[in-house]
Write an enzyme that holds these catalytic residues in place. Structure first.
Site, short mmCIF file in Angstrom:
data_model
loop_
_atom_site.label_atom_id
_atom_site.label_comp_id
_atom_site.label_asym_id
_atom_site.label_seq_id
_atom_site.Cartn_x
_atom_site.Cartn_y
_atom_site.Cartn_z
N ASP A 42 22.33 -4.98 -5.04
CA ASP A 42 23.47 -5.66 -5.64
C ASP A 42 24.52 -6.07 -4.61
OD1 ASP A 42 23.93 -2.96 -5.25
OD2 ASP A 42 25.21 -2.71 -6.99
N GLY B 15 28.49 5.45 -4.11
CA GLY B 15 29.76 5.24 -4.79
C GLY B 15 30.90 5.83 -4.00
N GLU C 66 31.03 8.71 5.52
CA GLU C 66 31.49 7.32 5.66
C GLU C 66 33.00 7.29 5.47
OE1 GLU C 66 30.48 2.87 3.86
OE2 GLU C 66 29.98 4.65 2.68
#
Length: 370
Positions: free
Chosen positions: A37, A192, A222
């Site tokens: 996506d 997410g 991250e």
């Protein structure tokens, strides 16, 4: 002396990235971390939005839309980066749309010289049109197989099913992964917003996957520091680390490794490094200060990845070129990265060996001889 010293450095200009050298275009590549996506064609988004009555796009001009995604992603915030996916997911709610997006993804990767790819997506984000979770997986798999056929066997694609950190469906998606693992699905991922959503929140999913002998990777290190990586590795038992650049929090300025960094390196736990994406989300300031070179020199198992080719405005060829321009890497270094990626793939050993020995090694040998 780098092998690239004897190779042409010409290439075709990209409207958004560096000029990619011809030898880089020819080099076999492998990707372990790319979100379906986050990698649509901008023109496809516009067409699908018109077909399905989605009016939320910031523009219907494909070139302007692609630029909008890049600018939105360049915020320096992982949370802002993730907001861009609302538009792509909005147009991926029917079987036909999912098949098209998946097929185009494979073709775009093959054109980029990618010979093996693991592409991830979250099935729970594609249910608004009435599809079931199983139907979503079946549609994406059908698109991937169609893309492989059109590419004429130049690329092998497998799927990772993603659970979302901020929802409570991870165990359900883990079960979905196991149910479809003989049909192109090779593993599970959790993704997410990392802040406030530690991986151990989804421990039941990881425990289930281990019981079923099923592979999984975890986004960690991250937006959150080494503590997130520690939890992913030691509490959840991940086989790979998505991004993982904050492992440097456990590395001293003189290169001395802390206990966690030593464990990750010495146990050869792969890092799915995404340089351009890391700059966009603020995990690194620029390519020169990105830790990819330090991690490689210290002996970590580093793989290179795109993360989201539309959102990050990048390709694997451009990721290679950035590192050539910054660190002077030649083909021998990218062969190292590419072999590391396939060795870390969630494939049976014979398949990994075939891709390395029949596609990657000969491809780089041909570059060395040119």
């Amino acid at each position: 002396m780098h092998l690239s010293d004897n190779l042409t450095a010409t290439g075709v200009s990209s409207p958004t990235g560096p000029v990619v050298a011809d030898w880089i275009r020819q080099a076999p590549k492998a990707v372990l971390h790319d979100h379906l996506d986050g990698s649509l064609r901008a023109a496809t988004i516009v067409e699908l939005a018109r077909d399905h009555g989605y009016t939320g796009l910031p523009t219907e001009d494909p070139a302007e839309l692609a630029e909008w995604f890049r600018e939105a992603a360049n915020s320096g915030s992982l949370e802002r980066y993730l907001e861009t996916f609302a538009h792509t997911c909005a147009v991926m709610q029917t079987r036909a749309a999912l098949e098209r997006v998946a097929e185009e993804c494979v073709l775009d990767m093959a054109a980029d010289g990618i010979v093996y790819a693991e592409i991830r997506y979250a099935p729970e984000q594609h249910l608004e049109g009435g599809l079931t979770l199983d139907e979503v997986v079946e549609a994406v798999n059908a698109g991937f197989r169609a893309g492989e056929r059109q590419a004429g066997g130049r690329i092998t694609v497998r799927t990772l099913l993603t659970g979302m950190r901020h929802t409570d469906r991870s165990l359900e998606i883990a079960r979905l992964t196991v149910a479809h693992r003989d049909n192109g699905v090779v593993g599970f991922d959790i993704a997410g917003g990392e802040i406030g959503n530690p991986p151990a929140r989804h421990l039941p999913a990881f425990q289930y996957l281990k019981q079923e002998n099923c592979h999984f990777t975890i986004h960690a290190g991250e937006a959150v520091g080494a503590e997130s990586i520690h939890e992913a590795v030691q509490v959840c038992g991940t086989e790979r680390i998505g991004h993982g650049v904050r492992i440097t929090d456990d590395i001293a300025e003189d290169g001395t490794l802390g206990r966690l960094a030593s464990y990750v390196r010495d146990n050869r736990i792969p890092l799915e490094i995404c340089p351009t994406s890391n700059l966009q989300t603020g995990a690194a300031k620029d390519y020169a200060s990105h830790p990819v070179d330090e991690l490689r020199r210290l002996g970590f198992r580093v793989t290179l990845n795109t993360d989201g080719r539309l959102v990050s405005g990048t390709t694997m060829g451009e990721e290679f070129q950035h590192l050539v321009d910054t660190f002077g890497y030649g083909p021998e270094v990218f062969e190292e990265f590419t072999v590391a990626a396939v060795e870390a793939a969630f494939l049976p050993l014979p398949e990994r060996r075939r891709i390395i020995e029949e596609l990657i090694r000969p491809g780089y040998a041909a570059l060395a001889a040119s």
